[in-house]
Enzyme design. Structure first.
Site, short mmCIF file in Angstrom:
data_model
loop_
_atom_site.label_atom_id
_atom_site.label_comp_id
_atom_site.label_asym_id
_atom_site.label_seq_id
_atom_site.Cartn_x
_atom_site.Cartn_y
_atom_site.Cartn_z
N SER A 140 -0.46 3.56 -1.41
CA SER A 140 -0.52 3.37 0.05
C SER A 140 0.85 2.92 0.56
O SER A 140 1.74 2.58 -0.24
CB SER A 140 -1.56 2.30 0.39
OG SER A 140 -1.08 1.04 -0.06
N ASP A 142 -1.16 7.83 -0.10
CA ASP A 142 -2.42 7.55 0.58
C ASP A 142 -2.11 7.16 2.04
O ASP A 142 -1.26 6.30 2.28
CB ASP A 142 -3.09 6.38 -0.17
CG ASP A 142 -4.52 6.14 0.25
OD1 ASP A 142 -5.16 7.07 0.76
OD2 ASP A 142 -5.00 5.00 0.02
N HIS A 143 -2.78 7.79 2.98
CA HIS A 143 -2.62 7.46 4.41
C HIS A 143 -1.17 7.49 4.89
O HIS A 143 -0.69 6.53 5.53
CB HIS A 143 -3.23 6.09 4.73
CG HIS A 143 -4.71 6.06 4.58
ND1 HIS A 143 -5.57 6.63 5.50
CD2 HIS A 143 -5.49 5.56 3.59
CE1 HIS A 143 -6.82 6.47 5.08
NE2 HIS A 143 -6.81 5.84 3.92
N ASN A 190 -12.01 8.29 -3.06
CA ASN A 190 -11.01 7.21 -3.04
C ASN A 190 -11.65 5.84 -3.28
O ASN A 190 -12.57 5.44 -2.55
CB ASN A 190 -10.34 7.14 -1.66
CG ASN A 190 -9.38 8.27 -1.42
OD1 ASN A 190 -9.33 9.23 -2.17
ND2 ASN A 190 -8.61 8.15 -0.35
P1 13P Z 1 -12.19 1.50 -0.35
O1 13P Z 1 -11.68 0.40 0.52
O2 13P Z 1 -13.63 1.77 -0.07
O3 13P Z 1 -11.92 1.28 -1.78
O4 13P Z 1 -11.41 2.84 0.08
C1 13P Z 1 -10.15 3.14 -0.43
C2 13P Z 1 -9.49 4.27 0.28
O5 13P Z 1 -10.08 5.05 1.01
C3 13P Z 1 -8.06 4.47 0.04
O6 13P Z 1 -7.53 5.48 0.83
O1 G3H Z 2 -7.09 2.87 2.51
C1 G3H Z 2 -6.45 1.87 2.26
C2 G3H Z 2 -6.21 1.46 0.85
O2 G3H Z 2 -7.26 0.68 0.38
C3 G3H Z 2 -4.87 0.80 0.70
O3 G3H Z 2 -4.82 -0.48 1.21
O4 G3H Z 2 -2.71 -0.74 2.55
O5 G3H Z 2 -3.82 -2.72 1.53
O6 G3H Z 2 -2.63 -1.06 0.10
P1 G3H Z 2 -3.42 -1.28 1.37
ZN ZN Z 3 -8.47 5.67 2.72
#
Ligand code: 13P
Ligand code: G3H
Ligand code: ZN
Length: 332
Positions: free
Chosen positions: A56, A93-94, A275
């Site tokens: 992330s 991620d994101h 995820n």
């Molecule tokens: P959770 O918070 O349910 O583990 O989801 C993680 C996620 O979607 C990371 O992109």
């Molecule tokens: O979707 C979000 C993930 O759980 C990542 O979270 O930004 O705290 O690393 P984070």
């Molecule tokens: Zn996510």
């Protein structure tokens, strides 16, 4: 420019095609540090599962992109040393902007998510298309998102959630050229996915959340048959970890996740990537709190991070075998 191919990583194309055919989902586990990475690789090698190592923006800020990239390189070598060259993806991620996605692609990531789900539809298309055009030059795969999950999507805070509109998925996937699509059908990020008033309580007083909207998923599958779907916010928030955390001084009240039987059902559909981050955080925290409480004289980090890593591995193995169904598919 560092190519993921030189790091021994793969993109998501082949593994998603195989997961679709085999009716299972690839685990996407977030990592921020060495113990999490080791637990993921040990679990996936032992269960012979392909895996997506997910980073992330928060992880990048915490751990540094060069360190994470080299850890992913280390992960491929570690898997080899453990005896199975499982397919490993390094995924953003994101991703919140073109620049972030480009930076990751230039630094050895094999897959990126561009999360324009909070933007107006046409702006989401334009941003996603821009990332796809860049990524595909390097054979990097791209995940887009339609629909907004409740809760906090990394840096993107969403006070208002809405389900994916099936009537948009065909237009979105064809105009952007994305390789997979994250959808919103009732999952949510974090350990508090629903408020108590959105749930019912079972005989033991445990909160039972509303079911996922499989009707929307089916409608989406009809409109883009065979297209890889991604489920975010898919932690089940195991109550045994919540209990240990609370028993040893923590305070997690009314935390609630997605029941694993619903995730199993999703994994057998067009959902090819699931995820999971929060469950790993809970498993680690539970074990660290336990060691701190039971062995207060201990101050060697290996003595509490070690048990946390072992528990993480155990949990990931169980997820691969019992929930995602990815176990045994590394060499498909
Ligand atoms: P959770 O918070 O349910 O583990 O989801 C993680 C996620 O979607 C990371 O992109
Ligand atoms: O979707 C979000 C993930 O759980 C990542 O979270 O930004 O705290 O690393 P984070
Ligand atoms: Zn996510």
């Amino acid at each position: 420019m560092v190519s993921y191919k030189d790091l021994g990583l793969v993109n998501t194309r082949d593994i998603f095609a195989k997961a679709m055919k085999g009716k299972y989902a690839i685990p996407a586990y977030n990592f921020n540090n060495m113990e999490q990475m080791q637990a993921i690789i040990q679990a996936c090698v032992e269960t012979k599962s392909p895996v997506i190592l997910q980073v992330s923006k928060g992880a990048r800020d915490y751990a540094n992109i060069n360190i994470l990239r080299n850890m992913a390189r280390g992960a491929t070598q570690y898997a080899h040393e453990l005896g199975c060259d499982i397919p490993i993806v390094l995924h953003l991620d994101h991703g919140d902007s073109f620049q972030t996605a480009k930076d990751c692609i230039d630094n050895g990531f094999s897959s990126v998510m561009i999360d324009g789900s909070h933007l107006p539809y046409e702006e989401n298309i334009a941003l996603t298309k821009q990332v796809v055009e860049y990524a595909h030059q390097f054979d990097v795969t791209v995940e887009g998102e339609l629909g907004v999950l409740a809760g906090i999507e990394d840096e993107v805070s969403s006070a208002v959630s809405h389900y994916t509109r099936p009537e948009e998925v065909e237009d979105f996937s064809s105009r952007t050229g994305v390789d997979s699509l994250a959808i919103s059908i009732g999952t949510s990020h974090g350990a508090y996915k629903f408020t108590p008033d959105q749930c019912t309580r079972n005989a033991e007083g445990i909160l039972v959340p509303p079911p996922l909207r499989f009707d929307i998923l089916e409608e989406i599958e009809k409109r883009i048959p065979g297209f890889p779907i991604v489920l975010h916010g898919a932690s089940s928030v195991p109550q045994e970890y919540v209990k240990i955390i609370n028993q040893f001084g923590g305070k997690l009240t009314d935390s609630v996740g997605i029941p694993e039987e619903q995730l199993r059902k999703a994994a057998a559909s067009a959902v090819c990537k699931i995820n999971i981050d929060s469950d790993g955080r809970l498993a680690m925290t539970a074990m660290i709190r336990k060691v701190f409480a039971e062995k207060p004289a201990e101050f060697d980090p290996r003595k509490y991070l070690g048990p946390a890593r072992d528990e993480l591995k155990k949990m990931y193995m169980r997820k691969n075998i019992e929930v995602l169904g990815s176990a045994g598919h590394a060499l498909d």
